[in-house]
Structure formats: structure tokens, C-alpha cells
Design an enzyme around this catalytic site. Structure first.
Site, PDB file in Angstrom:
ATOM      1  N   SER A 210     -10.081  -0.818   0.206  1.00 27.01           N
ATOM      2  CA  SER A 210      -8.817  -0.746   0.930  1.00 27.01           C
ATOM      3  C   SER A 210      -8.931  -1.032   2.416  1.00 27.01           C
ATOM      4  CB  SER A 210      -8.190   0.637   0.741  1.00 27.01           C
ATOM      5  OG  SER A 210      -9.045   1.655   1.229  1.00 27.01           O
ATOM      6  N   HIS A 238      -5.427  -1.479  -5.299  1.00 27.87           N
ATOM      7  CA  HIS A 238      -5.051  -2.661  -4.524  1.00 27.87           C
ATOM      8  C   HIS A 238      -5.232  -3.963  -5.305  1.00 27.87           C
ATOM      9  CE1 HIS A 238      -4.399  -0.665  -0.641  1.00 27.87           C
ATOM     10  NE2 HIS A 238      -5.348   0.159  -1.024  1.00 27.87           N
ATOM     11  N   LYS A 270       1.765  -0.171  -4.403  1.00 26.03           N
ATOM     12  CA  LYS A 270       1.445  -1.455  -3.769  1.00 26.03           C
ATOM     13  C   LYS A 270       2.245  -2.591  -4.416  1.00 26.03           C
ATOM     14  CE  LYS A 270      -1.999   1.178  -2.168  1.00 26.03           C
ATOM     15  NZ  LYS A 270      -2.195   2.589  -2.510  1.00 26.03           N
TER      16      LYS A 270
END
Length: 421
Positions: A210, A238, A270
Site C-alpha cells: 500500500s 489494493h 478501493k
């Protein structure tokens, strides 16, 4: 009442004051509009936002909002309790089945946040020895030994050094033996696994890191897990919805079969524009988590409206591949151009593109100078990254246009010249 300087509250106040004095305290602006768009309203004027995780622009999608509104009308605001009590609502189960299908696993369990997914899952798995001993005592009539009752003595966790804070905290709560291996250092991991005498081994790694934006060597991790009989968990918060030819995440990116990874964690924050987290895997593993993960058992689930909206967002992401393609194209362009300006992007490969500043005070100054130019881009510093490795963490979404990125690049060129680094 004034407290003496040695009082814990006085020491805390002094430390906060020092942090603010040196501009290290996060000066996050109060935003007067949705923070999921590339242009937001702050302090009476528009600013460009380069830190939103609304990667595919789905948070405000009309179909997503409509699904959420219908669920809000039907179910109300909250869930009314935990899943183990009254709040095992059909939209929760539908979301679990949809995300499991999307990532290619048998089943999934949803949590109110991604953080809760990790801090609940890792220690829950350590309970298998203890619960086996209890089962023997109650079902087999055999008194468990003290070692069996201890529960965690037979486990060793192998954790990547740049894993997300939620995994780090989950490992701490697990109370198992822990060996940390260097970033993407599968040779070191191999040696640690071979030297371990643990009955049960557990490898944990982010899929996309991240703070650096690079991708884990999942094929090699899967090989080592199989060779050493270890459980393998990938935090793909992610990656899911973003990477791979089908957008299924870092496994899809590497062409690794989901059957080679025991547990895939991800979030709805996300790519899917909502909130919440999940863990997917074989049905028996997921059923085990439902009766052992404390952050699932003792907490309320997602609001039904969020669950319904996220399920719709997954459907849109599945059929509109242009969204992830544009996000990654934007990241590729920005990474290439910002490197040409002399910035180190720390090995970024995905939509997260950090620019390394190094010194914490200098990183705070960069954030301030960008803010003066109408750009919101907070800096990441210790403890999010190691001391001396502060950076501005830019996130490129499908909603950013080329001229907006070009303006950011021109501002970064000015800042670099102004601060002489």
C-alpha cells in the site's frame, strides 16, 4: 486543572504540541463535497484530489446509489446486531457469494472494515489447536494436554516486512511465533521455513503493497507454501478489481490459480467505492472463521445499504473493464513523467505511485506547497513508512484526466526546484 509535567496526560499534550509545531501533525482539510471525486471543494475553492481510493469511480455511480437507496428503504440504516444474532441479512450473504464468485473462491466472509478482516482472521486461525483439544475432550473423552490447551505453541507465522498495519496487528494478536522476511525476499523466506520446526506454518503477504505500489511475488510464495505445507494468505485490498486481465487481483496478474492460495483478503473501499472487507477461500476455512473471528462475532456487519451498493459496484466493475484500464494508464503516464523529473517512485507497478522525499519535515513542506497550488496529496511518514522514507503517496483513478495529471507534474517540478532536492 493543571497537571504536573510528569503526568501521562501532560506528556501526551507536550508531544502533540511538538508534532504540530514542526508541521508533522496531519493537517487534513475539512472537505465540503464528496471525497470520491477528482475535484473537491475545500476552503471556498476547487482542489484536485490525488489520494482518493475510489479507483474505478463507482462510489457515486447512479446504479450503485440506486441499489443502496432501495436497500436503505427496505432495511433501514443499521443492521440491528451481529451476524450471529439477529442481523444475518440476505444482502450480506448475497454480497459474500458475489465476491467469492468474482475472485474465484468457494466462499467468503464479510467484515465491517478491511482492518477488522485482518485483525480477526489471523488470530482466529491460531485457535485450531485449542479447539481440536476441546473437541477431543468433549467428543472423544480424552483429556487434552497442557500443550494442547495452550493452543498457539504449534504455529509460526512468516510475515512480509511491509505488510499492512492491519496484518501486523493481527499477527500481534495471534500470539504465535513470528518470523519476518525482507520485502519480496523469497530466498530468506525459504530459509526461514526450512529452519522452522513448527507444526503449523502460516505465510502472510500483501498482494499490492500500500505504501510502495509494487506487487508481491505470489508464484514464488505459493511454491514455498506448497513445498513446506504452509497456509498462505494474501491481502489483496489494493489488487482486487484492479489487476490482471480480468481484474481479479494480484493472483490474476501473475496467472496464479486461486486453488494455490488458501485465503484471499480484500476490501470494498478501493475498487468498489464502498466500505468493508472480506476473506475468501475454501468453504471449510470460511466456516471456521465464522465461529472463531472475534471481529466478526462480536461486531455488527456492514449496513445493508452498503452491502447492496457494493454488490452492484462489483457487477459494474466486472463488465466495464475500461475503468481499471484507464486508472492503470494514468498511473503509468504519471510514473514515467514524474521519474523524468527526478523523483524516485519506489518500485511502483500499480495505481499507487509514491514519490520519495525522505525527510519527514521536507515531506510535510511538499504537502503544504501542493495545497497552496490547489492539490490535496497528504504525505505518508512514520509509522506508515520507515523513518527517513517519507513520501507523497499519489493514487491515480479512472476519473483523473490527462490535463489534471499534467498540472500536478508541473507543480511537482516547481516544488522540487523550490526546495532544492
Amino acid at each position: 486543572m493543571t497537571k504536573p509535567d510528569t503526568h501521562p496526560a501532560a506528556r501526551i499534550a507536550s508531544l502533540v504540541a511538538l508534532t504540530k509545531k514542526h508541521l508533522l501533525y496531519p493537517n487534513n482539510p475539512i472537505v465540503n463535497s464528496a471525497t470520491t471525486e477528482p475535484v473537491i471543494w475545500v476552503d471556498g475553492r476547487d482542489h484536485l484530489l490525488f489520494c482518493s481510493n475510489n479507483l474505478l469511480g463507482l462510489s457515486n455511480h447512479p446504479d450503485v446509489k440506486e441499489a443502496a437507496i432501495k436497500a436503505l428503504d427496505r432495511y433501514g440504516l443499521g443492521s440491528g446486531g451481529s451476524r450471529q444474532m439477529a442481523a444475518n441479512i440476505d444482502v450480506h450473504r448475497a454480497l459474500e457469494q458475489r465476491i467469492a464468485e468474482y475472485v474465484g473462491q468457494e466462499d467468503a466472509i464479510c467484515f465491517a472494515t478491511g482492518y477488522m478482516a485482518n485483525v480477526g482472521t489471523v488470530p482466529a486461525l491460531m485457535k485450531v489447536d485449542f479447539l481440536e483439544a476441546i473437541a477431543k475432550a468433549h467428543l472423544g473423552g480424552k483429556q487434552p494436554t497442557r500443550e494442547e490447551m495452550a493452543g498457539f505453541d504449534g504455529w509460526e507465522i512468516f510475515s512480509e516486512e511491509l505488510n499492512h498495519a492491519s496484518l501486523v496487528d493481527g499477527v500481534r494478536l495471534a500470539k504465535a511465533r513470528v518470523s519476518r522476511f525482507g520485502h519480496k525476499d523469497t530466498d530468506q523466506l525459504s530459509k526461514l521455513l526450512e529452519a522452522s520446526g513448527a507444526r503449523s506454518k502460516f505465510i502472510i503477504s500483501d498482494g499490492v503493497f500500500s505504501m510502495d505500489g509494487d506487487i508481491a511475488p505470489i508464484p514464488q510464495l505459493a511454491d514455498l507454501a506448497e513445498k513446506n505445507g504452509a497456509l498462505l494468505m494474501i491481502d489483496d485490498a489494493h489488487g482486487v478489481g484492479m489487476l490482471g486481465p480480468n481484474g481479479r487481483g494480484s493472483l490474476d496478474h501473475h496467472g496464479v490459480s486461486t486453488s494455490r492460495v488458501d485465503l484471499q483478503m480484500g476490501t470494498f473501499t478501493k475498487a468498489f467505492g464502498g466500505i468493508g472487507g472480506y476473506v475468501s477461500g475454501d468453504r471449510d476455512l470460511i466456516d471456521f472463521l465464522r465461529i472463531t473471528a472475534r471481529s466478526y462475532i462480536f461486531s455488527a456487519p456492514l449496513p445493508p445499504a452498503i452491502a447492496a451498493g457494493v454488490a452492484e459496484a462489483i457487477d459494474i466493475a466486472d463488465r466495464e473493464s475500461w475503468r481499471r484500464e484507464k486508472s492503470l494508464e494514468n498511473a503509468h503516464y504519471f510514473r514515467r513523467e514524474v521519474q523524468a523529473l527526478g523523483y524516485d517512485t519506489v518500485g511502483s507497478e500499480a495505481h499507487i505511485v509514491p514519490t520519495l522525499i525522505g525527510n519527514e519535515l521536507a515531506a510535510g513542506e511538499v504537502t503544504k506547497l501542493l495545497r497552496h497550488r490547489g492539490i490535496i496529496a497528504p504525505h505518508a511518514r512514520y509509522p506508515a513508512v520507515p523513518l527517513g522514507r517519507a513520501r507523497i503517496r499519489f493514487v491515480m483513478t479512472c476519473q483523473h484526466e490527462r490535463q489534471q495529471i499534467d498540472y500536478l507534474l508541473s507543480c511537482l517540478a516547481e516544488v522540487k526546484k523550490l526546495l532544492k532536492f
